[in-house]
Scaffold this motif. Structure first.
Motif, mmCIF file in Angstrom:
data_model
loop_
_atom_site.group_PDB
_atom_site.id
_atom_site.type_symbol
_atom_site.label_atom_id
_atom_site.label_comp_id
_atom_site.label_asym_id
_atom_site.label_seq_id
_atom_site.Cartn_x
_atom_site.Cartn_y
_atom_site.Cartn_z
ATOM 1 N N ALA A 1 -16.043 36.336 90.018
ATOM 2 C CA ALA A 1 -17.164 36.385 89.083
ATOM 3 C C ALA A 1 -17.667 37.804 88.840
ATOM 4 O O ALA A 1 -18.127 38.116 87.734
ATOM 5 N N LYS A 2 -17.558 38.696 89.851
ATOM 6 C CA LYS A 2 -18.128 40.041 89.713
ATOM 7 C C LYS A 2 -17.149 41.154 90.051
ATOM 8 O O LYS A 2 -16.923 42.049 89.241
ATOM 9 N N PRO B 1 -13.876 41.543 87.477
ATOM 10 C CA PRO B 1 -14.190 42.177 86.181
ATOM 11 C C PRO B 1 -14.629 43.630 86.333
ATOM 12 O O PRO B 1 -14.232 44.488 85.535
ATOM 13 N N ASP B 2 -15.435 43.928 87.358
ATOM 14 C CA ASP B 2 -15.895 45.308 87.560
ATOM 15 C C ASP B 2 -14.719 46.243 87.831
ATOM 16 O O ASP B 2 -14.677 47.378 87.323
ATOM 17 N N TRP C 1 -14.520 38.135 78.012
ATOM 18 C CA TRP C 1 -13.665 37.668 79.098
ATOM 19 C C TRP C 1 -13.410 36.166 79.008
ATOM 20 O O TRP C 1 -14.328 35.379 78.791
ATOM 21 N N HIS D 1 -20.327 30.633 85.837
ATOM 22 C CA HIS D 1 -20.611 32.009 85.440
ATOM 23 C C HIS D 1 -20.329 32.209 83.949
ATOM 24 O O HIS D 1 -19.467 33.020 83.575
ATOM 25 N N THR E 1 -20.105 35.663 82.466
ATOM 26 C CA THR E 1 -18.887 36.452 82.676
ATOM 27 C C THR E 1 -17.727 35.914 81.863
ATOM 28 O O THR E 1 -17.034 36.671 81.172
ATOM 29 N N TYR E 2 -17.514 34.601 81.941
ATOM 30 C CA TYR E 2 -16.372 33.982 81.265
ATOM 31 C C TYR E 2 -16.871 33.071 80.153
ATOM 32 O O TYR E 2 -17.447 32.016 80.413
#
Length: 378
Positions: free
Chosen positions: A222-223, A226-227, A242, A261, A264-265
């Protein structure tokens, strides 16, 4: 010789053929009723069956990529897992480190990234979860073309099933080649694909759960992931940049991450997914008595008891060959009852839980995801 080596398969087949010929040749000599003759017949039959079974197993493994090595097959793979050494980030110069590059296997024979794109093998270390895992990253041709050097691209995470191998996403399910062909045909926009296993703490199957006292797998996807990708590649930071897709266990993870999430997605596609985290010898106790965590890993429960996530979901199944068919229809009905969540489906008339079925579903699924991500031209 490695488990996936063609030499191993050829050797196993050769032994099977020799044992079959030997059995036919020696059978008349072993027709007596004394214990030596009976033992000889039993030994020949067992040896032939064993080598034949091994040949079939090796062939199936090469076709579907279930296990990558002998250590993986026997549950001895321990080279990757949860990393607690914070200096790992300093050693790699960041959370993502490129290990190797290769051309995309595409018609035309060109090896130039500007024509066919590039696949990079990378190591990723989560800044907050300290999970280390390998992955493959597909960069489309436009990424290397001078006229687009200032452009950022949408990205999609691609997950295998369990146990699965990330390499199978490249070589067996052909995600990079399919993405290239779809983009060339104008059916999807160029996007970056991050291809990996959901099993980030092998050999344990963590089902993309933040295990109490264990791997924080959901937080990683979740984090941290992607970061790490954004820190290294030109990935768009705009909302709705995303997506995530996976098969089997990876399909369950894709749906869950998109639901849990949505910030994020914006889109999640599950190919032959299930809808509730299992408990078996490969998972162990994922929840450690935490009922809230257990319930939220059940996607049907989540739809009933949590606010409807603002995301788009795609599920696939087949009327004949998939065990999830009725569960998928039920899940579609549940999502349709929620206003904020959007649902689409691919239902085949026939297709088993295998690579051949997923190769039929991947092109329309990638096209579907592309249509829900931020347009890279804008």
């Amino acid at each position: 010789m490695g488990l996936t080596s063609r030499k191993v398969l050829v050797l196993a087949v050769a032994f099977a053929v020799l044992l079959f010929i030997g059995t036919v040749w020696l059978w008349p000599r072993l027709a007596r009723r004394n214990w030596r003759a009976v033992s000889g017949r039993v030994g020949l039959l067992l040896a032939t069956q064993l080598v034949l079974f091994a040949s079939v197993g090796l062939g199936v493994n090469q076709a579907f990529g279930f296990y990558a090595s002998w250590a993986d097959l026997f549950g001895k793979e321990t080279d990757q897992g949860v990393v607690v050494d914070h200096s790992a980030l300093q050693n790699t110069g960041g959370p993502l480190h490129v290990v190797d590059t290769r051309r995309v296997d595409a018609p035309g024979g060109s090896s130039r990234p500007q024509r066919v794109g590039q696949v990079q093998r990378v190591d990723i270390v989560g800044r907050t979860t300290h999970i280390a895992t390998p992955a493959y990253v597909y960069l489309p041709p436009e990424y290397f073309q001078p006229q687009y050097r200032t452009r950022s691209f949408p990205a999609t995470v691609v997950l295998t099933g369990y146990p699965g191998t990330a390499k199978a996403l490249v070589d067996k399910l052909n995600y990079p080649r399919t993405a290239l062909q779809l983009a060339r045909a104008g059916r999807m926009q160029p996007m970056i694909l991050v291809m990996m296993r959901p099993t980030v703490a092998p050999p344990r199957d963590t089902e993309c759960v933040d295990v109490p006292g264990g791997p924080q797998t959901e937080s990683f996807f979740a984090k941290d992931l992607p970061d790490a990708v954004v820190s290294h590649y030109r990935v768009s930071k705009k909302p709705a940049s995303w997506g995530i897709i996976g098969d089997s266990t990876g399909g369950y993870c894709a749906l869950k991450l998109a639901m849990h999430h949505p910030g994020t997605y914006v889109a999640g596609a599950g190919l032959s997914p299930y809808y509730k985290a299992p408990k078996d010898p490969t998972t162990g106790d994922l929840f450690q008595g935490d009922e809230t965590l257990r319930n939220e890993a059940d996607l049907s429960w989540y739809l009933k008891h949590r606010p409807a996530p603002d995301t788009s979901l795609l599920v696939t199944s087949s009327k004949v060959g998939e065990h999830n068919y009725h569960d998928t229809l039920k899940f579609i009905d549940q999502v349709q009852a929620r206003n904020s969540t959007r649902i689409s489906s691919i239902i085949l008339d026939s297709g088993g839980h295998n690579f051949n079925t997923w190769r039929r579903e991947i092109p329309p699924a990638l096209q579907w995801i592309s249509g829900r991500l931020t347009d890279w031209w804008k």
